[in-house]
Design an enzyme around this catalytic site. Structure first.
Site, PDB file in Angstrom:
ATOM      1  N   HIS A 135       0.829  -1.212   0.000  1.00 42.36           N
ATOM      2  CA  HIS A 135       0.000   0.000   0.000  1.00 42.36           C
ATOM      3  C   HIS A 135       0.855   1.250   0.000  1.00 42.36           C
ATOM      4  O   HIS A 135       2.037   1.223   0.328  1.00 42.36           O
ATOM      5  CB  HIS A 135      -0.983   0.030   1.179  1.00 42.36           C
ATOM      6  CG  HIS A 135      -0.360  -0.024   2.551  1.00 42.36           C
ATOM      7  ND1 HIS A 135      -0.196  -1.195   3.252  1.00 42.36           N
ATOM      8  CD2 HIS A 135       0.121   0.951   3.358  1.00 42.36           C
ATOM      9  CE1 HIS A 135       0.359  -0.934   4.432  1.00 42.36           C
ATOM     10  NE2 HIS A 135       0.574   0.362   4.519  1.00 42.36           N
TER      11      HIS A 135
ATOM     12  N   HIS B  52       3.995   7.050   3.858  1.00 40.95           N
ATOM     13  CA  HIS B  52       4.940   5.932   3.677  1.00 40.95           C
ATOM     14  C   HIS B  52       4.494   5.008   2.547  1.00 40.95           C
ATOM     15  O   HIS B  52       3.354   5.074   2.088  1.00 40.95           O
ATOM     16  CB  HIS B  52       5.137   5.136   4.978  1.00 40.95           C
ATOM     17  CG  HIS B  52       3.926   4.417   5.500  1.00 40.95           C
ATOM     18  ND1 HIS B  52       3.089   4.950   6.436  1.00 40.95           N
ATOM     19  CD2 HIS B  52       3.417   3.186   5.220  1.00 40.95           C
ATOM     20  CE1 HIS B  52       2.128   4.086   6.729  1.00 40.95           C
ATOM     21  NE2 HIS B  52       2.298   3.005   5.998  1.00 40.95           N
TER      22      HIS B  52
ATOM     23  N   GLU C 229       7.610   0.998   5.136  1.00 42.09           N
ATOM     24  CA  GLU C 229       7.070  -0.043   5.999  1.00 42.09           C
ATOM     25  C   GLU C 229       7.312  -1.371   5.301  1.00 42.09           C
ATOM     26  O   GLU C 229       7.106  -1.489   4.091  1.00 42.09           O
ATOM     27  CB  GLU C 229       5.550   0.183   6.182  1.00 42.09           C
ATOM     28  CG  GLU C 229       4.865  -0.875   7.025  1.00 42.09           C
ATOM     29  CD  GLU C 229       3.358  -0.620   7.200  1.00 42.09           C
ATOM     30  OE1 GLU C 229       2.778   0.171   6.424  1.00 42.09           O
ATOM     31  OE2 GLU C 229       2.776  -1.222   8.131  1.00 42.09           O
TER      32      GLU C 229
HETATM   33 CO    CO Z   1       1.068   1.284   6.293  1.00 41.05          CO
END
Ligand code: CO
Length: 134
Positions: free
Chosen positions: A7, A79, A130
């Site tokens: 994502h 992020h 991440e």
């Molecule tokens: Co995230």
């Protein structure tokens, strides 16, 4: 090491407004809000077929996205999340290469219930990364 883009996360000052914009204006499928006190955020995911957009709103006093929103009051990209096959092996390899892992370096359960880690943005060209166990 790197797998799929899981994502792209956007920090938003008003999650209800962001949900309305994505669901009603853009016509996207948006999940129900999920509070993640351990990460200091409330999240929803927007399904866009080839990946997801994570919308993040601060939760609690010490939200890690509060400072970001203070600098970017209308919100912004926060992020990128990449999948990895083995998060502990990835962490050890990254640390050996000199990359900084945020927090205590131990994976925590993320929004999908799978272990996640964050890498310092200064080590990756200004972008917080991440990693999520796939
Ligand atoms: Co995230």
């Amino acid at each position: 090491m790197l797998g799929r883009l899981n994502h792209v996360a956007l920090a938003v000052p008003d999650l209800a407004a962001a949900i309305a914009a994505y669901r009603d204006t853009l016509g996207a499928e948006v999940t129900e809000p999920q509070a993640l006190p351990e990460h200091g955020v409330t999240v929803v995911f927007v399904n866009v077929g080839n990946t997801k957009i994570e919308l993040l709103e601060p939760l609690g006093e010490n939200s890690p996205i509060a400072a970001f929103l203070a600098k970017n009051p209308s919100g912004g990209m926060h992020h990128l999340c990449y999948e990895v096959d083995d998060i502990l092996a990835a962490r050890d390899q990254l640390k050996a290469a000199g990359a900084r892992v945020l927090g205590d370096g131990n994976p925590k359960p993320g929004a999908h219930g799978k272990p996640v880690l964050f890498l310092h943005p200064k080590d990756f060209f200004g972008t917080l990364i991440e990693l999520e166990q796939s």
